[in-house]
Design an enzyme around this catalytic site. Structure first.
Site, short mmCIF file in Angstrom:
data_model
loop_
_atom_site.label_atom_id
_atom_site.label_comp_id
_atom_site.label_asym_id
_atom_site.label_seq_id
_atom_site.Cartn_x
_atom_site.Cartn_y
_atom_site.Cartn_z
N LEU A 82 -4.06 3.34 7.68
CA LEU A 82 -3.19 4.47 8.92
C LEU A 82 -2.73 5.63 8.33
O LEU A 82 -1.33 6.00 8.68
CB LEU A 82 -1.74 3.59 8.42
N CYS A 83 -3.46 6.14 7.24
CA CYS A 83 -3.40 7.45 6.45
C CYS A 83 -3.45 8.25 8.00
O CYS A 83 -4.42 8.84 8.60
CB CYS A 83 -3.96 7.93 5.12
N HIS A 84 -2.20 9.62 7.86
CA HIS A 84 -2.73 10.85 8.91
C HIS A 84 -4.35 11.65 8.43
O HIS A 84 -4.18 11.87 7.37
CB HIS A 84 -1.52 11.90 8.94
N MET A 120 -0.68 9.99 -0.87
CA MET A 120 -2.05 9.44 -0.70
C MET A 120 -3.13 10.35 -1.14
O MET A 120 -3.79 9.54 -1.37
CB MET A 120 -2.64 8.98 0.60
N GLU A 121 -3.63 11.56 -0.45
CA GLU A 121 -4.83 12.49 -0.89
C GLU A 121 -5.20 12.26 -2.47
O GLU A 121 -6.16 12.04 -3.25
CB GLU A 121 -4.25 13.63 -0.19
N ASP A 135 -18.50 5.33 -13.41
CA ASP A 135 -19.65 5.18 -12.87
C ASP A 135 -20.94 5.85 -13.52
O ASP A 135 -21.80 6.05 -13.84
CB ASP A 135 -19.88 6.13 -11.52
#
Length: 166
Positions: A82-84, A120-121, A135
């Site tokens: 739901l992130c723009h 969020m970014e 990794d």
């Protein structure tokens, strides 16, 4: 018996029927918004030494993790449902090694001129950068622990946030 508070904020990612919904930001004016996030990764002494000596067999760990974090920030809307989708104007990722406590710290600052925030970014950037470190170093230390991915601050929009205080 104490009555529970009903002063909880309305969840904006739910529609009137309680279904997941992308928030409509059409009416919001674009403004400069900035978010700062951090994560940490604990590791063995051998891993710290290899990072300090730049002797990790897979190459330049921090350069690779920086690129991975920036790419992840740019693609956040593709992995968070739901992130723009926004056009980042800046994404910076920095690393710090605490050799004494065998920890690495990742910090990301993301900026945008948009009608929605960039938290969020920034969080995605530090998380993917930490995963990239894992990794690239897992052959040395498969017991590394990624932790404390958190928002440090955000500015712009309706409210600012700093160290847990609104």
């Amino acid at each position: 018996m104490k009555e529970e508070s009903t002063d909880l904020p309305k969840l904006t990612h739910l529609d009137a029927r309680g279904r997941a919904s992308m928030v409509d930001i059409t009416h919001k004016k674009p403004s400069e918004r900035c978010a700062l996030a951090m994560a940490s990764i604990t590791m063995s002494e051998a891993t710290v030494r290899a990072l300090v000596d730049e002797s990790v067999p897979k190459g330049d760990v921090f350069a690779t993790a920086r690129i991975a974090g920036i790419q992840a920030a740019k693609k956040t809307s593709e992995i968070i449902p739901l992130c723009h989708q926004i056009c980042l104007t800046h994404c910076e990722i920095d690393f710090e090694l605490d050799t004494e406590n065998q920890r690495g710290f990742i910090q990301s600052q993301c900026k945008v001129g948009a009608g929605t925030g960039v938290e969020m970014e920034a969080l995605t950037a530090v998380t993917v950068a930490a995963l990239t470190i894992y990794d690239m170093c897992k052959a040395i230390d498969p017991a590394m622990v990624i932790q404390q991915a958190k928002l440090i601050s955000k500015t712009g929009g309706k409210s600012d946030f700093l160290n847990g205080e609104v």
